[in-house]
Enzyme design. Structure first.
Site, PDB file in Angstrom:
ATOM      1  N   GLN A 176       0.828  -1.208   0.000  1.00 54.19           N
ATOM      2  CA  GLN A 176       0.000   0.000   0.000  1.00 54.19           C
ATOM      3  C   GLN A 176       0.861   1.257   0.000  1.00 54.19           C
ATOM      4  OE1 GLN A 176      -2.867  -0.229   3.185  1.00 54.19           O
ATOM      5  NE2 GLN A 176      -3.929  -1.975   2.282  1.00 54.19           N
ATOM      6  N   ASP A 322      -2.374 -11.105   4.841  1.00 52.45           N
ATOM      7  CA  ASP A 322      -3.834 -11.044   4.955  1.00 52.45           C
ATOM      8  C   ASP A 322      -4.460 -12.391   5.297  1.00 52.45           C
ATOM      9  OD1 ASP A 322      -4.184  -8.358   4.599  1.00 52.45           O
ATOM     10  OD2 ASP A 322      -4.597  -8.486   2.447  1.00 52.45           O
TER      11      ASP A 322
END
Length: 447
Positions: A176, A322
């Site tokens: 990100q 994740d």
């Protein structure tokens, strides 16, 4: 009744075995980027396989609010009339990113190069998540982003700034942050060069190249120069390996299971969950391997196999960040001890996933110890069942549903509405392959 106005409870009662074929929804990371690059490209971009979850729809709504014409999505198909890098317009109101940290952080970089001011906001969970990790390096590029006290959203990105490229070493392996800086770099003078301490998702670099933007990729670094252009191109989004992970674990821990997951994205920066499960003894075979739009894909066949505990290799942690909520479930099912370290990033996701998973697994009868940067799971005990709380975290909710497969009694999971952010069809598809899962919505007055 919207998800913001209601609560969803799952009641999962296990299942005898998981069988069949399943194509999980499109990859969330790639879907976000396909919308962003299609909106910034010159010409019409056609996307198929788009994830129609709330996070991606929030990204699409943001670009519609900035004047991008879009047709769809309809069954994963979306057409975008690209505005070009400099064709976006000022939105009439703040852009609501819902629960999506990916959208908010990547848009910080993209919006830093616009001529207008923009405010980014989100739900209660998103407005607690740290944003200085993005806003600080963007400030080094000349961006001006105002945050709430504590460095959180809402964020106001000031337009009309003159950006310049930087040479930046990521303090943590974060796709990100890397992507936000690369998006700002599209608008910056000179070169933007990002180096990463360990491999992390490279969807942004792959997609930039797919849209015709020159990107240099060397060992551990990615470099681009500002002033180029994006050219529209078709995008085919593979099935999300993060969503497939729930079924990889579910079939692995359930005797008699034999499940095929179709067209799963096999990007090497995302397959840590498969490697970890294989090291634990999982029987996962990749077949029908292909490359679609620069992204490798394969069908995955997973059959039940006895799992054993491992010390998770440090290099695999950022490649499976994740998927750790459901990997903790796999560890609880495995014989022996599993140790995860170097995963402190889990504490600043949609929830503190270390604390929430440790608390929930312990409530179900597992032997777990949370650590500052991970967890120790002493597996093989089986679970008793009971009531747990997902804390509004989609991956936590689905992980506890998988945990029911080794529980003596039902597992009741509160606060599951945000499953719709990444996998709106999870409950129906889980039932289709053999997991017993019921849903119940509650209005605020009823809770």
């Amino acid at each position: 009744m919207t998800h913001a106005q209601s609560r969803l409870t799952f009641t999962a009662s296990g299942g005898e075995r998981l069988r069949g074929r399943l194509r999980v929804p499109g990859d969330k990371s790639i879907s976000h980027r396909a919308v962003m690059f299609g909106a910034l490209a010159e010409g019409e971009t056609v996307i198929d396989g788009l994830l129609e979850g709330e996070d991606v729809l929030a990204t699409l709504a943001a670009f519609r609010a900035m004047g991008v014409a879009a047709e769809g999505p309809d069954s994963g198909a979306l057409r975008l009339a690209g505005a070009g890098l400099h064709g976006l317009g000022a939105p009439a109101a703040a852009l609501d990113m819902g629960n999506s940290g990916t959208a908010m952080r990547l848009l910080c970089g993209l919006l830093a190069g616009q001529a207008f001011d923009t405010t980014l906001t989100g739900d209660a969970s998103l407005t607690r998540r740290p944003m200085r990790r993005v806003t600080a390096p963007l400030a080094e590029m000349g961006a001006l982003i105002e945050t709430a006290e504590g460095g959180t959203a809402p964020l106001t990105v000031r337009g009309g700034r003159r950006l310049h490229g930087i040479d930046y070493a990521l303090p943590v392996a974060s796709a990100q942050i890397k992507s936000a800086l690369l998006l700002a770099g599209l608008y910056a003078e000179g070169e933007t060069r990002i180096s990463e301490p360990a491999p992390c998702r490279d969807h942004t670099e792959r997609m930039l190249a797919g849209f015709g933007y020159p990107v240099r990729r060397e060992a551990g670094t990615v470099t681009l120069a500002g002033g180029g252009r994006l050219t529209a191109t078709p995008v085919s989004v593979p099935a999300d390996v993060s969503s497939a992970a729930f079924f990889l674990v579910a079939a692995s821990i359930t005797p008699g299971s034999d499940l095929i997951l179709e067209h799963v994205g096999m990007n090497p920066t995302r397959t840590g969950v498969i490697e970890i499960l294989r090291l634990m003894g999982a029987d996962i075979t990749a077949v029908r391997e292909d490359v679609v739009g620069g992204e490798p894909v394969a069908d995955l066949r997973v059959r039940h196999a006895p799992l054993h505990g491992i010390d998770v290799l440090a290099r695999l942690v950022p490649l499976a960040i994740d998927e750790f909520p459901v990997l903790f479930v796999a560890a609880a099912a495995a014989s022996g001890e599993t140790r995860v370290t170097g995963a402190e990033e889990l504490r600043v996701k949609e929830s503190d996933r270390i604390a929430v998973m440790a608390e929930g697994l312990a409530a179900l009868g597992a032997d777990v110890t949370a650590t500052p940067d991970g967890m120790i799971v002493r597996g093989g005990r089986g679970l008793t069942g009971g009531r747990v709380h997902a804390h509004g975290d989609h991956r936590v909710a689905m992980s506890f549903a998988v945990a029911s497969l080794m529980a003596r009694d039902a597992v009741v999971i509160d606060d599951c509405a945000n499953v719709a952010t990444s996998y709106p069809t999870f409950a129906a598809e889980a039932r289709a392959v053999g997991l017993m899962l019921a849903e119940q919505w509650h209005t605020p007055e009823a809770t």
